[in-house]
Design a protein around this motif. Structure first.
Motif, PDB file in Angstrom:
ATOM      1  N   GLY A   4      76.790  78.709  25.401  1.00 55.92           N
ATOM      2  CA  GLY A   4      76.181  78.074  26.563  1.00 55.92           C
ATOM      3  C   GLY A   4      76.828  76.746  26.885  1.00 55.92           C
ATOM      4  O   GLY A   4      77.026  76.401  28.050  1.00 55.92           O
ATOM      5  N   GLU A   5      77.174  75.997  25.841  1.00 49.73           N
ATOM      6  CA  GLU A   5      77.819  74.700  26.057  1.00 49.73           C
ATOM      7  C   GLU A   5      79.193  74.872  26.684  1.00 49.73           C
ATOM      8  O   GLU A   5      79.534  74.179  27.644  1.00 49.73           O
ATOM      9  CB  GLU A   5      77.949  73.971  24.725  1.00 49.73           C
ATOM     10  N   VAL A   6      79.970  75.827  26.200  1.00 48.86           N
ATOM     11  CA  VAL A   6      81.307  76.063  26.747  1.00 48.86           C
ATOM     12  C   VAL A   6      81.227  76.539  28.195  1.00 48.86           C
ATOM     13  O   VAL A   6      82.021  76.131  29.038  1.00 48.86           O
ATOM     14  CB  VAL A   6      82.073  77.083  25.874  1.00 48.86           C
ATOM     15  N   LEU A   7      80.255  77.385  28.485  1.00 52.44           N
ATOM     16  CA  LEU A   7      80.101  77.917  29.843  1.00 52.44           C
ATOM     17  C   LEU A   7      79.299  77.011  30.760  1.00 52.44           C
ATOM     18  O   LEU A   7      79.028  77.357  31.906  1.00 52.44           O
ATOM     19  CB  LEU A   7      79.440  79.299  29.781  1.00 52.44           C
ATOM     20  N   ASN A   8      78.879  75.851  30.231  1.00 50.20           N
ATOM     21  CA  ASN A   8      78.066  74.897  30.983  1.00 50.20           C
ATOM     22  C   ASN A   8      76.754  75.533  31.456  1.00 50.20           C
ATOM     23  O   ASN A   8      76.303  75.316  32.576  1.00 50.20           O
ATOM     24  CB  ASN A   8      78.852  74.305  32.153  1.00 50.20           C
ATOM     25  N   PHE A   9      76.160  76.344  30.587  1.00 50.26           N
ATOM     26  CA  PHE A   9      74.882  76.990  30.863  1.00 50.26           C
ATOM     27  C   PHE A   9      73.793  76.185  30.175  1.00 50.26           C
ATOM     28  O   PHE A   9      73.898  75.885  28.991  1.00 50.26           O
ATOM     29  CB  PHE A   9      74.905  78.431  30.347  1.00 50.26           C
ATOM     30  N   PRO A  10      72.758  75.799  30.907  1.00 45.59           N
ATOM     31  CA  PRO A  10      71.743  74.891  30.361  1.00 45.59           C
ATOM     32  C   PRO A  10      70.809  75.543  29.332  1.00 45.59           C
ATOM     33  O   PRO A  10      69.742  76.037  29.659  1.00 45.59           O
ATOM     34  CB  PRO A  10      70.976  74.443  31.600  1.00 45.59           C
ATOM     35  N   ILE A  11      71.250  75.572  28.092  1.00 43.04           N
ATOM     36  CA  ILE A  11      70.466  76.150  27.000  1.00 43.04           C
ATOM     37  C   ILE A  11      70.100  75.041  26.022  1.00 43.04           C
ATOM     38  O   ILE A  11      70.954  74.245  25.635  1.00 43.04           O
ATOM     39  CB  ILE A  11      71.258  77.238  26.258  1.00 43.04           C
ATOM     40  N   ASN A  12      68.835  75.012  25.623  1.00 45.22           N
ATOM     41  CA  ASN A  12      68.370  74.031  24.639  1.00 45.22           C
ATOM     42  C   ASN A  12      67.650  74.738  23.512  1.00 45.22           C
ATOM     43  O   ASN A  12      66.935  75.713  23.742  1.00 45.22           O
ATOM     44  CB  ASN A  12      67.404  73.032  25.290  1.00 45.22           C
ATOM     45  N   MET A  13      67.804  74.238  22.298  1.00 44.37           N
ATOM     46  CA  MET A  13      67.055  74.769  21.176  1.00 44.37           C
ATOM     47  C   MET A  13      65.691  74.096  21.150  1.00 44.37           C
ATOM     48  O   MET A  13      65.575  72.889  21.335  1.00 44.37           O
ATOM     49  CB  MET A  13      67.759  74.515  19.853  1.00 44.37           C
ATOM     50  N   GLU A  27      68.219  75.775  37.822  1.00 48.83           N
ATOM     51  CA  GLU A  27      68.279  74.670  38.785  1.00 48.83           C
ATOM     52  C   GLU A  27      66.948  74.397  39.471  1.00 48.83           C
ATOM     53  O   GLU A  27      66.654  73.264  39.838  1.00 48.83           O
ATOM     54  CB  GLU A  27      69.356  74.942  39.835  1.00 48.83           C
ATOM     55  N   ASP A  28      66.120  75.426  39.654  1.00 49.49           N
ATOM     56  CA  ASP A  28      64.839  75.233  40.331  1.00 49.49           C
ATOM     57  C   ASP A  28      63.736  74.755  39.378  1.00 49.49           C
ATOM     58  O   ASP A  28      62.556  74.797  39.704  1.00 49.49           O
ATOM     59  CB  ASP A  28      64.407  76.508  41.050  1.00 49.49           C
TER      60      ASP A  28
END
Length: 61
Positions: A4-13, A27-28
């Motif tokens: 997710g970090e490499v693809l700039n996808f907003p993922i959080n643990m 985004e929404d």
């Protein structure tokens, strides 16, 4: 997480007692709680009740 970090996808643990899962935020401002152990999504209320996929019948071998 690293994909997710490499693809700039907003993922959080997210850490809850005796369990971790990832939250994908959009985004929404909506989000999905995804449990990588079961491969399923769960609501915040599910985790607020103290349930985890590994401690309930949702997760079976």
């Amino acid at each position: 997480m690293s994909i997710g970090e490499v693809l700039n996808f907003p993922i959080n643990m997210v850490e809850v007692p005796d369990h971790n899962f990832v939250r994908c935020e959009f985004e929404d401002k909506t989000y999905v709680n995804w449990d990588n152990n079961s491969g399923q999504t769960f609501t915040d209320d599910y985790f607020r009740k103290g349930l985890t996929p590994t401690s309930s019948s949702v997760f079976t071998f």
